[in-house]
Design an enzyme around this catalytic site. Structure first.
Site, PDB file in Angstrom:
ATOM      1  N   ASN A   9       0.876  -1.178   0.000  1.00  0.00           N
ATOM      2  CA  ASN A   9       0.000   0.000   0.000  1.00  0.00           C
ATOM      3  C   ASN A   9       0.910   1.224   0.000  1.00  0.00           C
ATOM      4  OD1 ASN A   9      -1.760   2.069   0.532  1.00  0.00           O
ATOM      5  ND2 ASN A   9      -2.309   1.385   2.595  1.00  0.00           N
ATOM      6  N   LYS A  11       0.146   4.215  -0.283  1.00  0.00           N
ATOM      7  CA  LYS A  11      -0.500   5.410   0.295  1.00  0.00           C
ATOM      8  C   LYS A  11      -0.279   6.611  -0.628  1.00  0.00           C
ATOM      9  CE  LYS A  11      -0.152   3.353   4.815  1.00  0.00           C
ATOM     10  NZ  LYS A  11      -0.123   3.534   6.250  1.00  0.00           N
ATOM     11  N   HIS A  95      -9.611   1.269   4.814  1.00  0.00           N
ATOM     12  CA  HIS A  95      -8.338   1.511   5.508  1.00  0.00           C
ATOM     13  C   HIS A  95      -8.584   2.490   6.660  1.00  0.00           C
ATOM     14  CE1 HIS A  95      -4.282   2.797   6.401  1.00  0.00           C
ATOM     15  NE2 HIS A  95      -3.878   1.693   5.806  1.00  0.00           N
ATOM     16  N   GLU A  97      -7.007   4.933   7.703  1.00  0.00           N
ATOM     17  CA  GLU A  97      -6.800   6.354   7.372  1.00  0.00           C
ATOM     18  C   GLU A  97      -8.038   6.919   6.684  1.00  0.00           C
ATOM     19  OE1 GLU A  97      -3.089   5.730   5.346  1.00  0.00           O
ATOM     20  OE2 GLU A  97      -2.139   5.265   7.262  1.00  0.00           O
ATOM     21  N   GLU A 167      -5.429  -4.560  10.695  1.00  0.00           N
ATOM     22  CA  GLU A 167      -4.412  -3.523  10.878  1.00  0.00           C
ATOM     23  C   GLU A 167      -4.719  -2.728  12.144  1.00  0.00           C
ATOM     24  OE1 GLU A 167      -2.404  -2.525   6.837  1.00  0.00           O
ATOM     25  OE2 GLU A 167      -4.128  -1.233   7.086  1.00  0.00           O
ATOM     26  N   GLY A 173       2.431   2.594  10.746  1.00  0.00           N
ATOM     27  CA  GLY A 173       3.388   3.675  10.566  1.00  0.00           C
ATOM     28  C   GLY A 173       4.065   4.121  11.840  1.00  0.00           C
ATOM     29  N   SER A 212       3.352  -1.736  10.458  1.00  0.00           N
ATOM     30  CA  SER A 212       4.802  -1.774  10.684  1.00  0.00           C
ATOM     31  C   SER A 212       5.429  -3.137  10.387  1.00  0.00           C
ATOM     32  CB  SER A 212       5.147  -1.305  12.102  1.00  0.00           C
ATOM     33  OG  SER A 212       4.731   0.037  12.295  1.00  0.00           O
TER      34      SER A 212
HETATM   35  P1  PGA Z   1       2.724   0.517   7.654  1.00  0.00           P
HETATM   36  O1  PGA Z   1       1.253   0.706   7.013  1.00  0.00           O
HETATM   37  O2  PGA Z   1       3.289  -0.766   7.107  1.00  0.00           O
HETATM   38  O3  PGA Z   1       3.500   1.713   7.168  1.00  0.00           O
HETATM   39  O4  PGA Z   1       2.559   0.487   9.118  1.00  0.00           O
HETATM   40  C1  PGA Z   1       0.417  -0.395   6.809  1.00  0.00           C
HETATM   41  C2  PGA Z   1      -0.881   0.081   6.222  1.00  0.00           C
HETATM   42  O5  PGA Z   1      -1.383   1.147   6.628  1.00  0.00           O
HETATM   43  O6  PGA Z   1      -1.455  -0.580   5.327  1.00  0.00           O
END
Ligand code: PGA
Length: 252
Positions: A9, A11, A95, A97, A167, A173, A212
């Site tokens: 992803n 983003k 997601h 976000e 997640e 992140g 992460s």
């Molecule tokens: P990350 O994000 O690996 O940077 O923690 C995962 C995600 O949001 O899909």
């Protein structure tokens, strides 16, 4: 035995030059590997560039979000039919976000899930709790609520043709990964909840862990029985990291 699945992803990151470099690092290495499924999800403006680069490769193309409505007067939106027409085979829905920053509700996510499947796309349904929710002991209640919205709307059998990504918001992140045991416990809970409605769908659905994931921790996560791969954010922007994570998926 479910084949592992690793999806990147990206983003809201990337540029033509940066994507070209990343793909040059990724594709030759991924091409020589087998035994797992793999996808990347770039931002909309780069789908064309990435589609071109992926031609003939084993890497599928995905988008990061989709509009729940069909084609029509929805300025700024992109329909599932368009993504399918363009050559995407999967799309991320729900997601955290999008839920936290763009107002996606459980019901709206379920609508996106259904729209994606109707257009022939495989939805990657994201669920997960915040730190406050975990600390309040409501992880399972939150994940159940997010999952049930889709189970109720799409029907349990539809989950058998989809991917779920667990997640935990506190791990996205942040560099803080759920331990393999913490993740496994929630994955088992999710699979059990699908199984209560449809055993075949529960056995088929791949449940990815995201938050992460790095080359250094992917292996131990992927050994857990209900972790069927990863949804990778930050580490999917670094070719060596993403390739190493995919290598862990092959080994388990
Ligand atoms: P990350 O994000 O690996 O940077 O923690 C995962 C995600 O949001 O899909």
């Amino acid at each position: 035995m479910r084949v592992k699945f690793v999806a990147g992803n990206w983003k809201m990151n990337g540029s033509h030059a940066g994507n070209a470099k990343l793909l040059e690092g990724l594709l030759p290495a991924l091409q020589s590997m087998s035994g797992f499924d793999c996808a990347v999800c770039p931002p909309y403006p780069y789908l064309a560039q990435v589609r071109q680069a992926l031609r003939g490769s084993r890497v599928a193309l995905g988008a990061q979000d989709v509009c729940a409505f069909g084609n029509g007067a929805y300025t700024g939106a992109v329909s599932a039919a368009m993504l399918g027409d363009f050559g995407c085979s999967l799309v991320i829905v729900g997601h955290s976000e999008r839920r936290a920053l763009f107002g996606d509700t459980d019901a709206g996510v379920a609508d996106k899930f259904v729209a994606a499947q109707q257009a022939g796309l495989m939805p990657v349904l994201c669920v997960g709790e915040t730190l406050a929710e975990r600390e309040a002991g409501t992880t399972e209640a939150v994940v159940a609520r997010q999952l049930d919205a889709v189970l109720d709307k799409a029907g349990a059998a539809a989950l058998g043709r989809a991917v779920i990504a667990y997640e935990p918001v506190w791990a996205i992140g942040t560099g803080k990964t759920a331990t393999p045991e913490q993740a496994q416990a929630v994955h088992a809970f999710i699979r059990g909840r699908v199984a209560a409605r449809d055993g075949a769908a529960a056995a088929a659905v791949r449940i990815l862990y995201g938050g992460s994931v790095k080359a250094g921790n992917a292996g131990e996560l992927f050994t857990m029985p209900d972790i069927d791969g990863g949804l990778i954010g930050g580490a999917s922007l670094v070719a060596e990291e993403f390739v190493a994570i995919c290598r862990s998926a092959v080994r388990h």
